[in-house]
Enzyme design. Structure first.
Site, PDB file in Angstrom:
ATOM      1  N   GLU A   1      31.734  39.089  34.484  1.00  0.00           N
ATOM      2  CA  GLU A   1      33.154  39.315  34.240  1.00  0.00           C
ATOM      3  C   GLU A   1      33.829  38.032  33.778  1.00  0.00           C
ATOM      4  O   GLU A   1      34.707  38.056  32.905  1.00  0.00           O
ATOM      5  CB  GLU A   1      33.818  39.824  35.525  1.00  0.00           C
TER       6      GLU A   1
ATOM      7  N   TYR B   1      38.343  46.353  43.193  1.00  0.00           N
ATOM      8  CA  TYR B   1      38.117  45.146  43.989  1.00  0.00           C
ATOM      9  C   TYR B   1      39.371  44.773  44.787  1.00  0.00           C
ATOM     10  O   TYR B   1      39.386  44.806  46.008  1.00  0.00           O
ATOM     11  CB  TYR B   1      37.730  43.976  43.074  1.00  0.00           C
TER      12      TYR B   1
ATOM     13  N   ASN C   1      42.477  30.924  38.572  1.00  0.00           N
ATOM     14  CA  ASN C   1      41.857  29.697  38.066  1.00  0.00           C
ATOM     15  C   ASN C   1      41.777  28.613  39.130  1.00  0.00           C
ATOM     16  O   ASN C   1      40.922  27.724  39.056  1.00  0.00           O
ATOM     17  CB  ASN C   1      42.628  29.207  36.838  1.00  0.00           C
ATOM     18  N   GLU C   2      42.658  28.673  40.134  1.00  0.00           N
ATOM     19  CA  GLU C   2      42.540  27.741  41.256  1.00  0.00           C
ATOM     20  C   GLU C   2      41.245  27.993  42.021  1.00  0.00           C
ATOM     21  O   GLU C   2      40.539  27.052  42.411  1.00  0.00           O
ATOM     22  CB  GLU C   2      43.754  27.870  42.185  1.00  0.00           C
TER      23      GLU C   2
ATOM     24  N   GLN D   1      37.487  49.174  37.920  1.00  0.00           N
ATOM     25  CA  GLN D   1      36.960  48.270  38.947  1.00  0.00           C
ATOM     26  C   GLN D   1      37.846  48.288  40.183  1.00  0.00           C
ATOM     27  O   GLN D   1      39.041  48.003  40.094  1.00  0.00           O
ATOM     28  CB  GLN D   1      36.881  46.845  38.390  1.00  0.00           C
TER      29      GLN D   1
END
Length: 410
Positions: A246, A130, A396-397, A128
């Site tokens: 994902e 990104y 996660n923020e 991937q």
């Protein structure tokens, strides 16, 4: 929430167990137990995918017409649970779990016919593209350029943290085909053959010493426009669709439950020199029990999501919740496991484990033995690897921001 499997579900469970007993070798189970990363060693993953593909079970979530199983949500969950219980190695998620669903949802008929069968067989192994040096969770700021050149796009740029780029032969990338006032516009989702001239891969070593991540540099890489998924300049929509799978399109609870069971076994192992066992430590067992309750709650939501997926729904913002909760539970499990194995966690011995990639700076001892009980071999490396869990696939923020906007309306 109480789950009662039907008679048909129980018969299916027995069928899966019989398959695993027949096809999942003792060596495969041992190597899967000794994994130090969320990724199985490449050769192990590919060998297991070939076995699953022969049985027609490599991509349970895909539609039947593209090679999927046509299973109900309950069957898919039973399958995932039995794989975890049997210590089956995980497949790489980039092909079957990410690129495949994107092509099914947004690809052309020609793209589906060409790429999907090769994803199933493992002929195409994907990575991937990104993240970039200045574009991580703020992915819309990406700068890798793709200049129009007739039938091709000429790509220049730098992707990093690219998992398994060192063994992948294809990469799906987000590239910038134009600069617009709104950054999410002008981005294109592109499929690139890693053997194309102008691509260079350099290793990035993990804290655990494993070579799993990579820098990937693109210099005047010519990619056919036919390899764009969706319309050129509208790749952000495709990327958002992929990130739902994902972050929360699979199930995490079965593997987390299996890990809970292993930590309980560690806590009940032989006492130390003072005759103490962790299973008698009320504080430790209370923390383990609290995590067990959280895993049960996660499982209930995952079953709801699977039921929706079975009716054609996408995970939506729930994927952000699953990603956040699943990775944070996983990190806390690694902390308890590290506590449970005690001093044995200090030994660095990847030669006795199944790392997610090579460990190039390590030379094993001459006797090839290992220190401590088998259950301690992977604990420290898993702890170090899992620090990335709350960062990858969007921190996660960022996930909490998405939940606040899309779910809570803040």
């Amino acid at each position: 929430m109480q789950v009662r499997w039907s008679r048909e579900d129980l018969a299916f469970r027995d069928e899966v167990r019989a398959f695993l007993d027949a096809e999942l070798s003792t060596a495969m189970r041992r190597d899967a137990r000794r994994m130090t990363s969320v990724y199985a060693p490449h050769e192990l993953s590919m060998a297991w995918q070939a076995i699953l593909h022969r049985r027609g079970w490599a991509a349970p979530a895909w539609p039947v017409e593209h090679g999927g199983c046509g299973w109900s949500a309950a069957q898919r969950y039973i399958f995932a649970s039995e794989l975890a219980t049997a210590d089956a190695p995980p497949l790489s998620p980039m092909g079957i779990g990410m690129c495949g669903p994107v092509l099914i949802g947004h690809g052309t008929q020609a793209q589906k016919a060409d790429f999907l069968p090769k994803i199933l067989t493992g002929e195409h192994f994907w990575c991937q593209g990104y993240s970039e040096p200045a574009s991580g969770s703020d992915l819309a700021s990406l700068q890798m350029s793709a200049r129009d050149d007739g039938d091709h796009l000429i790509c220049n740029g730098h992707k990093l943290w690219t998992t398994h780029a060192n063994v992948a032969n294809w990469i799906f990338c987000l590239v910038r085909t134009s600069h617009e006032a709104i950054r999410q516009q002008g981005i294109t989702f592109l499929l690139i053959d890693m053997r194309t001239p102008g691509i260079e891969v350099r290793p990035i070593l993990m804290l655990s010493g494993e070579h799993i991540q990579n820098d990937v540099f693109f210099t005047d890489v010519a990619v056919p426009k036919a390899n764009a998924v969706g319309r050129i300049g509208e790749g952000w929509t495709v990327a958002k669709y992929l990130m739902e799978f994902e972050r929360g399109g699979g199930v995490a609870a079965p593997s987390l439950k299996a890990r809970l069971g292993r930590i309980r076994a560690m806590a009940a192992a032989e006492p130390d020199d003072a005759g103490r066992r962790l299973v008698d430590d009320r504080g430790f067992m209370a923390r383990l029990s609290a995590l067990s309750i959280e895993v049960d709650a996660l499982e209930a939501v995952e079953l709801q999501i699977l039921a929706g997926l079975g009716q054609g729904d996408a995970p939506g913002a729930k994927s952000s919740m699953m990603k956040t909760v699943g990775t944070e539970i996983s990190q806390r499990l690694t902390e308890l496991a590290l506590e449970a194995c005690g001093a044995y966690g200090q030994a660095y011995q990847p030669h006795a484990t199944a790392p997610g990639g090579p460990t190039p700076n390590y030379r094993p001892p001459c006797d090839q033995g290992f220190v401590g009980p088998e259950h301690s071999l992977t604990v420290a490396a898993k702890y170090l690897n899992d620090r990335a869990g709350s960062i990858y696939a969007g921190t996660n923020e960022i996930q909490r921001n998405i939940i606040a906007k899309a779910v809570l309306g803040l």
